[in-house]
Design a protein around this motif. Structure first.
Motif, mmCIF file in Angstrom:
data_model
loop_
_atom_site.group_PDB
_atom_site.id
_atom_site.type_symbol
_atom_site.label_atom_id
_atom_site.label_comp_id
_atom_site.label_asym_id
_atom_site.label_seq_id
_atom_site.Cartn_x
_atom_site.Cartn_y
_atom_site.Cartn_z
ATOM 1 N N ILE A 64 0.923 -1.380 -0.063
ATOM 2 C CA ILE A 64 -0.103 0.043 -0.126
ATOM 3 C C ILE A 64 0.760 1.473 0.096
ATOM 4 N N PRO A 65 0.694 2.060 -0.959
ATOM 5 C CA PRO A 65 1.486 3.553 -0.912
ATOM 6 C C PRO A 65 1.265 4.062 0.275
ATOM 7 N N TYR A 66 2.295 4.974 0.824
ATOM 8 C CA TYR A 66 2.175 5.813 2.119
ATOM 9 C C TYR A 66 1.239 6.807 1.738
ATOM 10 N N VAL A 67 0.804 7.416 0.670
ATOM 11 C CA VAL A 67 -0.001 8.424 0.361
ATOM 12 C C VAL A 67 -1.506 7.987 0.894
ATOM 13 N N LEU A 68 -1.740 6.752 0.536
ATOM 14 C CA LEU A 68 -3.147 6.203 0.920
ATOM 15 C C LEU A 68 -3.319 6.155 2.428
ATOM 16 N N TYR A 69 -2.032 5.700 3.173
ATOM 17 C CA TYR A 69 -2.068 5.842 4.670
ATOM 18 C C TYR A 69 -2.275 7.225 4.960
ATOM 19 N N ILE A 70 -1.774 8.341 4.579
ATOM 20 C CA ILE A 70 -1.897 9.585 4.997
ATOM 21 C C ILE A 70 -3.159 10.130 4.702
ATOM 22 N N VAL A 71 -3.805 9.702 3.727
ATOM 23 C CA VAL A 71 -5.257 9.941 3.272
ATOM 24 C C VAL A 71 -6.131 9.397 4.431
ATOM 25 N N ALA A 72 -5.893 8.112 4.647
ATOM 26 C CA ALA A 72 -6.841 7.373 5.432
ATOM 27 C C ALA A 72 -6.525 7.941 6.895
ATOM 28 N N TRP A 73 -5.464 8.510 7.550
ATOM 29 C CA TRP A 73 -5.508 9.084 8.630
ATOM 30 C C TRP A 73 -5.879 10.316 8.808
ATOM 31 N N LEU A 74 -5.943 11.107 7.726
ATOM 32 C CA LEU A 74 -6.452 12.427 7.780
ATOM 33 C C LEU A 74 -8.091 12.230 7.624
ATOM 34 N N LEU A 75 -8.550 11.255 6.834
ATOM 35 C CA LEU A 75 -9.820 11.273 6.831
ATOM 36 C C LEU A 75 -10.310 10.679 8.210
ATOM 37 N N PHE A 76 -9.762 10.017 8.877
ATOM 38 C CA PHE A 76 -10.042 9.195 10.408
ATOM 39 C C PHE A 76 -10.094 10.364 11.381
ATOM 40 N N LEU A 77 -8.864 11.199 11.317
ATOM 41 C CA LEU A 77 -8.787 12.206 12.310
ATOM 42 C C LEU A 77 -9.067 13.168 12.099
ATOM 43 N N GLY A 78 -9.540 13.590 10.992
ATOM 44 C CA GLY A 78 -10.225 14.944 10.464
ATOM 45 C C GLY A 78 -11.211 15.587 11.275
ATOM 46 N N ARG A 79 -11.594 16.624 10.734
ATOM 47 C CA ARG A 79 -12.648 17.231 11.267
ATOM 48 C C ARG A 79 -13.898 16.498 11.266
ATOM 49 N N ALA A 80 -14.229 16.059 10.094
ATOM 50 C CA ALA A 80 -15.278 15.222 10.010
ATOM 51 C C ALA A 80 -15.431 14.094 9.951
ATOM 52 N N GLY A 81 -14.262 13.491 10.566
ATOM 53 C CA GLY A 81 -13.993 12.085 10.715
ATOM 54 C C GLY A 81 -14.482 11.419 11.897
#
Length: 131
Positions: free
Chosen positions: A107-124
């Motif tokens: 899994i590319p690290y860009v996907l990890y970053i996007v996933a964590w941003l979505l999980f921990l973000g304001r609307a996560g």
């Protein structure tokens, strides 16, 4: 040159073309002032002097050491725990550990970053749980 296959030579060429120009641009731009139009102005070492004489040098150096050290320790602890569970115990679903270890490498690290941003973000979901 006879020892390298054409695929290896092609990979080296692609890596050099992808890596060298940004480094040259970074080096050139760090040694020049920017003019009002955003172009390169006069040669200067002032950018480096500002870094080494500023008050933020020590905190930046400390963060540059602590962050990768902490990431490495965390990765080693989690990896050792996963390896121990997979090899030394009779835990249920331990075959899943083998699969997740291999899949995580692909899994590319860009996907990890996007996933964590979505999980921990304001609307996560994590933020919604805390509210």
């Amino acid at each position: 040159m006879g020892r390298f296959s054409p695929a290896v030579i092609a990979l080296i060429v692609v890596l050099v073309v992808a890596i060298v120009p940004p480094f040259l641009f970074l080096g050139y731009s760090s040694l020049h002032l920017l003019d009002a139009r955003g172009g390169f102005g006069a040669f200067t070492l002032g950018n480096f002097a500002a870094i080494f004489t500023g008050r933020t040098l020590a905190p930046m150096l400390i963060n540059s050491v602590l962050y990768p050290l902490g990431a490495a320790v965390l990765a080693l602890v989690l990896g050792a725990a996963q390896a121990w569970l997979a090899e030394r115990t009779d835990a249920s679903l331990r075959q899943l550990l083998y699969v997740t270890a291999i899949i995580s490498l692909g899994i590319p690290y860009v996907l990890y970053i996007v996933a964590w941003l979505l999980f921990l973000g304001r609307a996560g979901p994590f933020n919604a749980l805390l509210q």
